[in-house]
Design a protein around this motif. Sequence first.
Motif, PDB file in Angstrom:
ATOM      1  N   VAL A 228       0.845  -1.197   0.000  1.00  0.00           N
ATOM      2  CA  VAL A 228       0.000   0.000   0.000  1.00  0.00           C
ATOM      3  C   VAL A 228       0.878   1.244   0.000  1.00  0.00           C
ATOM      4  CG1 VAL A 228      -1.951  -1.114   1.147  1.00  0.00           C
ATOM      5  CG2 VAL A 228      -0.191   0.008   2.530  1.00  0.00           C
ATOM      6  N   GLY A 229       0.431   2.263  -0.702  1.00  0.00           N
ATOM      7  CA  GLY A 229       1.163   3.523  -0.737  1.00  0.00           C
ATOM      8  C   GLY A 229       0.221   4.698  -0.690  1.00  0.00           C
ATOM      9  N   ASN A 230       0.709   5.813  -0.156  1.00  0.00           N
ATOM     10  CA  ASN A 230      -0.084   7.040  -0.232  1.00  0.00           C
ATOM     11  C   ASN A 230      -0.002   7.608  -1.641  1.00  0.00           C
ATOM     12  OD1 ASN A 230       2.738   7.555   0.589  1.00  0.00           O
ATOM     13  ND2 ASN A 230       2.156   9.722   0.465  1.00  0.00           N
ATOM     14  N   LYS A 318      -3.714  14.572   7.585  1.00  0.00           N
ATOM     15  CA  LYS A 318      -4.335  13.293   7.916  1.00  0.00           C
ATOM     16  C   LYS A 318      -4.764  12.578   6.636  1.00  0.00           C
ATOM     17  CE  LYS A 318      -7.901  11.133  10.777  1.00  0.00           C
ATOM     18  NZ  LYS A 318      -9.017  11.352  11.727  1.00  0.00           N
ATOM     19  N   LEU A 319      -4.209  11.395   6.396  1.00  0.00           N
ATOM     20  CA  LEU A 319      -4.558  10.612   5.217  1.00  0.00           C
ATOM     21  C   LEU A 319      -5.811   9.787   5.487  1.00  0.00           C
ATOM     22  CD1 LEU A 319      -1.047   9.292   4.084  1.00  0.00           C
ATOM     23  CD2 LEU A 319      -2.208  11.416   3.454  1.00  0.00           C
ATOM     24  N   LYS A 320      -6.709   9.793   4.541  1.00  0.00           N
ATOM     25  CA  LYS A 320      -7.945   9.015   4.651  1.00  0.00           C
ATOM     26  C   LYS A 320      -7.987   7.988   3.533  1.00  0.00           C
ATOM     27  CE  LYS A 320     -10.309  13.068   6.511  1.00  0.00           C
ATOM     28  NZ  LYS A 320     -11.387  14.061   6.283  1.00  0.00           N
ATOM     29  N   GLY A 321      -8.364   6.767   3.886  1.00  0.00           N
ATOM     30  CA  GLY A 321      -8.344   5.700   2.899  1.00  0.00           C
ATOM     31  C   GLY A 321      -9.665   4.975   2.756  1.00  0.00           C
ATOM     32  N   ARG A 322      -9.794   4.283   1.667  1.00  0.00           N
ATOM     33  CA  ARG A 322     -10.935   3.397   1.455  1.00  0.00           C
ATOM     34  C   ARG A 322     -10.626   2.032   2.073  1.00  0.00           C
ATOM     35  NH1 ARG A 322     -14.324   4.391  -3.801  1.00  0.00           N
ATOM     36  NH2 ARG A 322     -14.568   6.636  -3.648  1.00  0.00           N
ATOM     37  N   VAL A 370       9.885   2.160   3.122  1.00  0.00           N
ATOM     38  CA  VAL A 370       9.089   0.938   3.244  1.00  0.00           C
ATOM     39  C   VAL A 370       9.047   0.539   4.708  1.00  0.00           C
ATOM     40  CG1 VAL A 370       8.788  -1.443   2.464  1.00  0.00           C
ATOM     41  CG2 VAL A 370       9.919   0.231   0.966  1.00  0.00           C
ATOM     42  N   GLY A 371       7.847   0.392   5.238  1.00  0.00           N
ATOM     43  CA  GLY A 371       7.693   0.052   6.641  1.00  0.00           C
ATOM     44  C   GLY A 371       7.453  -1.426   6.874  1.00  0.00           C
ATOM     45  N   ALA A 372       7.456  -1.813   8.129  1.00  0.00           N
ATOM     46  CA  ALA A 372       7.147  -3.191   8.503  1.00  0.00           C
ATOM     47  C   ALA A 372       5.655  -3.448   8.307  1.00  0.00           C
ATOM     48  CB  ALA A 372       7.554  -3.434   9.945  1.00  0.00           C
ATOM     49  N   ALA A 373       5.296  -4.725   8.276  1.00  0.00           N
ATOM     50  CA  ALA A 373       3.892  -5.092   8.094  1.00  0.00           C
ATOM     51  C   ALA A 373       3.023  -4.409   9.149  1.00  0.00           C
ATOM     52  CB  ALA A 373       3.737  -6.600   8.165  1.00  0.00           C
ATOM     53  N   VAL A 374       1.864  -3.906   8.718  1.00  0.00           N
ATOM     54  CA  VAL A 374       0.947  -3.200   9.617  1.00  0.00           C
ATOM     55  C   VAL A 374       0.175  -4.224  10.450  1.00  0.00           C
ATOM     56  CG1 VAL A 374      -0.961  -1.568   9.776  1.00  0.00           C
ATOM     57  CG2 VAL A 374       0.690  -1.387   7.886  1.00  0.00           C
ATOM     58  N   LEU A 392       1.176   4.645   7.090  1.00  0.00           N
ATOM     59  CA  LEU A 392       1.697   5.416   5.963  1.00  0.00           C
ATOM     60  C   LEU A 392       2.130   6.803   6.409  1.00  0.00           C
ATOM     61  CD1 LEU A 392      -0.851   4.425   3.153  1.00  0.00           C
ATOM     62  CD2 LEU A 392       1.596   3.900   3.207  1.00  0.00           C
ATOM     63  N   MET A 393       1.321   7.461   7.244  1.00  0.00           N
ATOM     64  CA  MET A 393       1.672   8.797   7.732  1.00  0.00           C
ATOM     65  C   MET A 393       2.969   8.770   8.522  1.00  0.00           C
ATOM     66  SD  MET A 393      -1.954  10.609   8.764  1.00  0.00           S
ATOM     67  CE  MET A 393      -2.707   9.218   9.614  1.00  0.00           C
ATOM     68  N   ASP A 394       3.187   7.703   9.287  1.00  0.00           N
ATOM     69  CA  ASP A 394       4.398   7.592  10.097  1.00  0.00           C
ATOM     70  C   ASP A 394       5.656   7.470   9.238  1.00  0.00           C
ATOM     71  OD1 ASP A 394       2.899   7.753  12.380  1.00  0.00           O
ATOM     72  OD2 ASP A 394       2.894   5.592  12.766  1.00  0.00           O
ATOM     73  N   LEU A 395       5.496   7.060   7.991  1.00  0.00           N
ATOM     74  CA  LEU A 395       6.654   6.895   7.096  1.00  0.00           C
ATOM     75  C   LEU A 395       7.009   8.171   6.347  1.00  0.00           C
ATOM     76  CD1 LEU A 395       5.758   3.399   5.575  1.00  0.00           C
ATOM     77  CD2 LEU A 395       7.615   3.882   7.174  1.00  0.00           C
ATOM     78  N   LEU A 396       6.150   9.171   6.430  1.00  0.00           N
ATOM     79  CA  LEU A 396       6.382  10.425   5.721  1.00  0.00           C
ATOM     80  C   LEU A 396       7.244  11.361   6.564  1.00  0.00           C
ATOM     81  CD1 LEU A 396       2.797  10.995   4.253  1.00  0.00           C
ATOM     82  CD2 LEU A 396       4.748   9.801   3.219  1.00  0.00           C
ATOM     83  N   PRO A 397       7.908  12.333   5.931  1.00  0.00           N
ATOM     84  CA  PRO A 397       8.775  13.251   6.682  1.00  0.00           C
ATOM     85  C   PRO A 397       7.975  14.136   7.628  1.00  0.00           C
ATOM     86  CG  PRO A 397       8.559  13.955   4.399  1.00  0.00           C
ATOM     87  CD  PRO A 397       7.944  12.596   4.477  1.00  0.00           C
ATOM     88  N   PRO A 398       8.623  14.721   8.627  1.00  0.00           N
ATOM     89  CA  PRO A 398       7.920  15.546   9.619  1.00  0.00           C
ATOM     90  C   PRO A 398       7.088  16.661   9.000  1.00  0.00           C
ATOM     91  CG  PRO A 398      10.156  15.094  10.347  1.00  0.00           C
ATOM     92  CD  PRO A 398      10.058  14.571   8.952  1.00  0.00           C
ATOM     93  N   GLU A 399       7.541  17.238   7.912  1.00  0.00           N
ATOM     94  CA  GLU A 399       6.809  18.349   7.301  1.00  0.00           C
ATOM     95  C   GLU A 399       5.421  17.937   6.834  1.00  0.00           C
ATOM     96  OE1 GLU A 399       8.230  19.189   3.030  1.00  0.00           O
ATOM     97  OE2 GLU A 399       9.914  18.095   3.939  1.00  0.00           O
ATOM     98  N   SER A 400       5.220  16.620   6.594  1.00  0.00           N
ATOM     99  CA  SER A 400       3.915  16.156   6.131  1.00  0.00           C
ATOM    100  C   SER A 400       2.859  16.245   7.223  1.00  0.00           C
ATOM    101  CB  SER A 400       4.018  14.700   5.649  1.00  0.00           C
ATOM    102  OG  SER A 400       4.224  13.823   6.752  1.00  0.00           O
ATOM    103  N   ARG A 401       3.302  16.316   8.475  1.00  0.00           N
ATOM    104  CA  ARG A 401       2.359  16.305   9.598  1.00  0.00           C
ATOM    105  C   ARG A 401       2.032  17.712  10.106  1.00  0.00           C
ATOM    106  NH1 ARG A 401       5.198  11.536   9.940  1.00  0.00           N
ATOM    107  NH2 ARG A 401       7.038  12.378  11.007  1.00  0.00           N
TER     108      ARG A 401
END
Length: 434
Positions: A228-230, A318-322, A370-374, A392-401
């Motif tokens: 999965v990817g943003n 905040k990322l929202k997903g289906r 690439v993160g560990a299995a969720v 996914l949000m946790d894998l993005l750089p600080p500026e994304s938050r």
Amino acid sequence: FRLFNTIGETLPSMALARQAVALAKGKSQEAVQAAASIAAERLLEMIQPLAAALFDEHRAAGRPVVMATTTPHDMVKPLADLLGLDDVIATKYRVNEDGTYHGTLDGPFVWSAGKLAAVRAWADAHGIDLAASYAYSDSVYDTPLLAAVGFPFVVNPDPRMAMMAAARRWPTIDLSEGGGSGMTRIPVVNLEIQRLALSFTHPLFFPYAKFDIDGVENIPATGPAIIVGNHRSYFDPMAMAVTIARTDRTVRFLGKKEVFDAPIVGQIAAAMGGIRVDRGTGSDEPLKAAAEALERGDMVAVMPQGTIPRGKAFFDPKLKGRWGAARLAAMTGAPVIPIGLWGTEKVWPRSARLPNVLNIVDPPTVTIRVGAAVPLKHQSPDADTKRIMKALMDLLPPESRVKHEPTEEELAAALPRGYKGDVDAEPRRRPGTD
């Protein structure tokens, strides 16, 4: 030569071949023919083992067997004679009265569309119907010729011709010793086609982007996995492919139906095992197809957001997903591997029809983590989807938050070209629960 054998014909190599006639000026035709006769003996030994049986099959059916080649006629005619071919359609060099080459062509340069023209002229002169004829080639530049006959076949193809065969649904024949019986096969979901495509996703093929990739070891070496990817850009699938190409795995992408409806590109996407998603129908068929792929041990890639957020929604921390990825994980038990993407929108903004391929002096950096299995509970698709998006949000750089109020220029870049909708309504437009 190793590069040529791997990639096949290229425009630069054929441009050089086109200029060879000038280099032949003043050379003796007789000497070239004599050298070609010596070379033909060696070349005969290199003919694919199962080719003779194919020639015999056509002869038994009363069909003339003719060689069509870019190679100069004087160089290839001795080999054609040793093979017992009925005729040769080849590039011809003009010859002076003294038996030396003039330095110009005597007729067309028999390559690509020129080869088709030469074959058509030969067929008309000999009363041959191309619609009832067979053609065989390994080069993508022979696509015009193969498309013109009733029975096209691809033989031991170069990489691009392998892709074309998949796109056009042309049967492929292997005439080498390891080719078994030489029976044709039509690629449908062909892992070799996928590996071939991934081989062209090396960062060197994208000089207009720099890649900062980490965590590839989290992608399972074997077995099913849901990647999965943003979603920030049309370049995201390519960034994911560049990452996955660092493993020995292939992946099947879920893609919107518009991709599969596109000429050629859609056929290639299908041939590579892409799974068509008709958004808004609520159909479970894409999930069923993805589940079947996972049960076979394949990897499947999904963008849970469903689309690139538009306008102000693009800048929402905040990322929202289906629910699709979460439902698929619950159906199959496959691990969900998150890939955080950042900077792809600088390579290919939402507002642009194409990536900025000219930006090679100072290309933007695409950060991929690439993160560990969720860890999922498989009880609530909504709760599991939130866990996936949080990963996914946790894998993005600080500026994304950090909440960011976009400038007019940034807002325009986050909207499709020609957008006429309500910008303020975009945050409510997606995602849904399907």
